[in-house]
Design an enzyme around this catalytic site. Structure first.
Site, mmCIF file in Angstrom:
data_model
loop_
_atom_site.group_PDB
_atom_site.id
_atom_site.type_symbol
_atom_site.label_atom_id
_atom_site.label_comp_id
_atom_site.label_asym_id
_atom_site.label_seq_id
_atom_site.Cartn_x
_atom_site.Cartn_y
_atom_site.Cartn_z
ATOM 1 N N SER A 138 74.753 2.232 -52.735
ATOM 2 C CA SER A 138 74.947 3.268 -53.744
ATOM 3 C C SER A 138 75.516 2.652 -55.030
ATOM 4 C CB SER A 138 75.823 4.389 -53.172
ATOM 5 O OG SER A 138 75.736 5.560 -53.951
ATOM 6 N N ASP A 266 66.644 11.686 -50.990
ATOM 7 C CA ASP A 266 68.074 11.521 -51.266
ATOM 8 C C ASP A 266 68.541 12.723 -52.094
ATOM 9 O OD1 ASP A 266 70.591 10.747 -52.426
ATOM 10 O OD2 ASP A 266 70.064 8.651 -52.103
ATOM 11 N N HIS A 294 70.863 10.138 -48.253
ATOM 12 C CA HIS A 294 71.685 9.185 -49.002
ATOM 13 C C HIS A 294 72.472 8.321 -48.032
ATOM 14 C CE1 HIS A 294 73.615 7.567 -52.568
ATOM 15 N NE2 HIS A 294 74.766 7.633 -51.915
#
Length: 321
Positions: A138, A266, A294
């Site tokens: 991320s 996501d 995610h």
């Protein structure tokens, strides 16, 4: 990436939330860590955790965690399990303020923190004696890609290959998505629940750094970045930060093998914002499976496990070493 979500867990939100809370994160016993504290050039510190009992001379995997992550994050544990199964060593640097102790300087960390990433990787490269295999989750993945973009050809002296996982490489699109509807109520609220108290503690360290009363009323990532992240790290405002820190516009500058992995469902990295093959250079590989959420990618029977994605990422990194 060869990935298909289990039939018992449909949808991007379920594939994000369930794995983080309930799926098995590792094979065998939980990974054990040893910690080192490194002084930074600006008089601050970071903490770096190393997978315990790694074989001498083993390849070194470096993992940069995501927003408000640490070594206990489900992705950190799953990657540690995958590295251990391969006989690899692993280092997990904590971004400033994420290791359980507030850092000292009047700053924190951010999505474009490529200079910090570069300093960490250079120290690990010198210590390890061979180029590294590097992944980032991320926020950490976006910062890692920004380092590879800025380093250009010189990156090959430090890393064999890099991989970003579910990274918001179009920060404006991701920021807008996380501040709307269900995403705002669940994900943004979760992040702000730790980010705001840490920022207020930073204000106690450095009085006058920002407006604490305004920060207490913040309820979006946009507002937090506008009041705290952007000004503390040299950006004019949220728009300037999200524009200059985003990795997507510069992917063509990367000169080492780079894997950019994003699930198309996501919840807060919109599929429409992901790059196409024509937008990246020849060194970049895009994996965009239809499912995974995610940083989820659960597999197997209920409650599922989280090892499929780290195993495939490690396989890819190993092939390019």
């Amino acid at each position: 990436m060869q990935y298909r979500a289990p039939r018992w867990l449909p949808g991007g939100h379920a594939q994000t939330i369930w794995p983080a809370l309930f799926s098995r994160q590792h094979d065998g016993p939980p990974p054990r860590w040893t910690r080192e504290r490194w002084d930074t050039p600006d008089g601050d510190f970071i903490d770096v955790d190393f997978l315990a009992d790694a074989p001498a001379g083993a390849p070194l995997l470096v993992l940069f965690h995501g927003l408000e992550g640490d070594r206990t994050s489900h992705s950190s544990v799953a990657f540690a399990s995958a590295a251990r199964a391969r006989g690899w060593a692993m280092a997990l640097p904590h971004f400033r303020g994420c290791s359980g102790e507030l850092n000292r300087a009047p700053r924190a960390y951010h999505s474009g923190d490529y200079e910090e990433v570069g300093w960490i990787l250079q120290r690990l490269r010198e210590r390890h004696g061979a180029p590294l295999r590097v992944a980032g989750v991320s926020l950490g993945g976006n910062a890692l890609l920004r380092w590879a973009e800025e380093a250009g050809h010189s990156a090959s002296a430090v890393a064999h290959a890099v991989c970003s996982i579910c990274s918001p490489i179009d920060l404006a699109a991701a920021g807008a998505a996380i501040d709307r509807g269900f995403n705002k109520a669940v994900y943004a609220r979760r992040f702000l629940r730790t980010m705001i108290p840490k920022a207020l503690r930073k204000l106690q360290q450095h009085p006058g750094l920002f407006d604490g009363e305004r920060l207490k009323r913040v309820n979006t990532i946009y507002e937090f970045d506008n009041l705290f992240t952007a000004p503390l790290h040299g950006f004019k405002n949220t728009e300037d930060y999200w524009t200059r820190a985003a990795a997507k516009p510069h992917l063509h500058r990367i000169r080492i093998p780079a894997l950019v992995l994003n699930a198309r469902n996501d919840p807060f990295v919109p599929g429409h914002s992901l790059p196409h093959a024509a937008e990246v250079g020849t060194h970049v590989t895009l994996w965009q499976p239809g499912h995974g959420g995610h940083v989820g990618f659960p597999a197997g029977t209920l409650p599922g496990h989280l090892l499929t994605m780290p195993e495939q990422v490690c396989d890819w990194l190993g092939r390019h070493a």
